[in-house]
Design an enzyme around this catalytic site. Structure first.
Site, mmCIF file in Angstrom:
data_model
loop_
_atom_site.group_PDB
_atom_site.id
_atom_site.type_symbol
_atom_site.label_atom_id
_atom_site.label_comp_id
_atom_site.label_asym_id
_atom_site.label_seq_id
_atom_site.Cartn_x
_atom_site.Cartn_y
_atom_site.Cartn_z
ATOM 1 N N VAL A 1 0.661 -1.060 0.061
ATOM 2 C CA VAL A 1 -0.091 0.019 0.030
ATOM 3 C C VAL A 1 0.765 1.177 -0.102
ATOM 4 O O VAL A 1 1.918 1.234 0.619
ATOM 5 C CB VAL A 1 -0.902 -0.012 1.028
ATOM 6 C CG1 VAL A 1 -0.228 0.076 2.562
ATOM 7 C CG2 VAL A 1 -2.088 0.952 1.005
ATOM 8 N N GLU A 2 0.436 2.312 -0.594
ATOM 9 C CA GLU A 2 0.902 3.617 -0.541
ATOM 10 C C GLU A 2 1.129 4.177 0.828
ATOM 11 O O GLU A 2 0.502 5.243 0.537
ATOM 12 C CB GLU A 2 0.510 4.594 -1.895
ATOM 13 C CG GLU A 2 0.816 3.832 -3.470
ATOM 14 C CD GLU A 2 2.090 4.394 -3.845
ATOM 15 O OE1 GLU A 2 2.494 5.486 -4.236
ATOM 16 O OE2 GLU A 2 3.101 3.163 -3.540
ATOM 17 N N ASN B 1 2.209 10.457 -13.744
ATOM 18 C CA ASN B 1 1.496 11.036 -12.991
ATOM 19 C C ASN B 1 1.845 12.778 -12.654
ATOM 20 O O ASN B 1 1.265 13.326 -12.171
ATOM 21 C CB ASN B 1 1.400 10.358 -11.433
ATOM 22 C CG ASN B 1 0.663 8.974 -11.544
ATOM 23 O OD1 ASN B 1 -0.134 8.899 -12.473
ATOM 24 N ND2 ASN B 1 1.199 8.259 -10.887
ATOM 25 N N LYS C 1 5.695 1.186 4.207
ATOM 26 C CA LYS C 1 6.856 0.869 3.457
ATOM 27 C C LYS C 1 8.317 0.987 4.093
ATOM 28 O O LYS C 1 9.041 0.079 3.991
ATOM 29 C CB LYS C 1 7.032 1.637 2.042
ATOM 30 C CG LYS C 1 5.842 1.648 0.948
ATOM 31 C CD LYS C 1 5.859 2.455 -0.011
ATOM 32 C CE LYS C 1 4.883 2.167 -0.853
ATOM 33 N NZ LYS C 1 4.803 1.118 -1.777
ATOM 34 N N HIS D 1 7.977 1.651 -11.502
ATOM 35 C CA HIS D 1 6.476 1.712 -11.581
ATOM 36 C C HIS D 1 5.900 0.869 -12.575
ATOM 37 O O HIS D 1 6.329 1.110 -13.857
ATOM 38 C CB HIS D 1 6.264 3.243 -11.524
ATOM 39 C CG HIS D 1 4.838 3.541 -11.957
ATOM 40 N ND1 HIS D 1 4.244 4.719 -12.376
ATOM 41 C CD2 HIS D 1 3.546 2.996 -11.553
ATOM 42 C CE1 HIS D 1 2.941 4.826 -12.364
ATOM 43 N NE2 HIS D 1 2.382 3.552 -11.897
ATOM 44 N N SER E 1 3.754 5.211 -7.526
ATOM 45 C CA SER E 1 3.295 5.939 -8.560
ATOM 46 C C SER E 1 3.241 7.358 -7.971
ATOM 47 O O SER E 1 3.297 8.243 -9.071
ATOM 48 C CB SER E 1 1.827 5.637 -9.022
ATOM 49 O OG SER E 1 0.872 5.962 -7.704
#
Length: 191
Positions: free
Chosen positions: A91-92, A191, A97, A140, A119
Site C-alpha cells: 500500500v502507498e 502522474n 513501506k 512503477h 506511482s
C-alpha cells in the site's frame, strides 16, 4: 549481477501481476503477503493469467505445469535471503513501506537492489535512513503487469548506476520498455 530469484513483497492486485510476469519469463519468485487468503487469491490469479498468456500471447503450454515450481509463497520477508532483486509493492503508505524496508534490509545481502513499485512517493524520501540507500530505485509497473510493456524506473538522489542497470536489465528481461527517469520528480512521468 545475475538475477535469478526475485522477491515480491505484497501480493495485492498489482503485486500478483508482477509475480505472474516474473514467473512467466523464467524467474524464480519468492512472494510475501501477510494474509493466507491473499496468498491463495494470488496463486489463483497467477494460474489464470498464465493460462491467458499461453492462449493469447504465445507462451509455451508447458508453462502451465512449470510455473508452480518457480513460485514460492512465504509468510515472512525474513525468507528473502536468496533473492537477487526485490520488488516492494504494498500500500502507498510511507510508514508501512519504511517498516517493510527495515525487514528487507535485515534479510537480504547489501548489494541486492530494492525496487519500490510506486506511482508518486519520492524515491529519495525512501532512501532516507536506509543502511544502503544506493540500492533503492523506483519501479512503477502498470496494470495488468504481466502484459503491459510500460515501466518507469526512477532514480533517487542516492541510487547507484549498478542499481539502475539491474532494474533496467530485469525490466527488459520480462518484456518491458523501461523509461529511465533520471531525477526524482513529483509524480515521475506518468502522474
Amino acid at each position: 549481477m545475475d538475477i535469478r530469484t526475485v522477491g515480491v513483497a505484497g501480493l495485492g492486485f498489482l503485486g500478483r501481476g508482477i509475480a505472474t510476469c516474473l514467473v512467466a519469463h523464467g524467474f524464480r519468485v519468492i512472494a510475501f503477503t501477510r494474509r493466507q487468503s491473499t496468498r491463495d487469491a494470488a496463486r489463483e490469479y497467477i494460474s489464470d493469467a498464465i493460462g491467458k498468456l499461453i492462449v493469447r500471447a504465445g507462451f509455451p503450454p508447458s508453462l502451465a505445469e512449470r510455473w508452480p515450481d518457480s513460485y514460492v509463497p512465504v509468510e515472512s520477508c525474513d525468507q528473502f535471503g536468496e533473492c537477487d532483486f526485490v520488488v516492494e509493492t504494498i500500500v502507498e503508505d510511507i510508514e508501512a513501506k519504511q517498516k517493510l524496508f527495515d525487514v528487507l534490509e535485515a534479510a537480504i545481502r547489501p548489494e541486492v537492489p530494492i525496487a519500490s513499485n510506486t506511482s508518486a512517493i519520492p524515491i529519495s524520501r525512501r532512501q532516507q535512513g536506509r543502511r544502503h540507500p544506493e540500492r533503492f530505485v523506483g519501479m512503477h509497473w502498470a496494470e495488468p503487469a504481466y502484459v503491459t510493456r510500460f515501466m518507469e524506473l526512477i532514480r533517487g538522489q542516492q541510487t547507484s548506476d549498478a542499481t539502475m542497470e539491474s532494474a533496467a536489465t530485469l525490466g527488459k528481461a520480462v518484456g518491458k520498455e523501461p523509461a529511465m527517469v533520471q531525477k526524482d520528480v513529483p509524480g515521475f512521468i506518468v502522474n
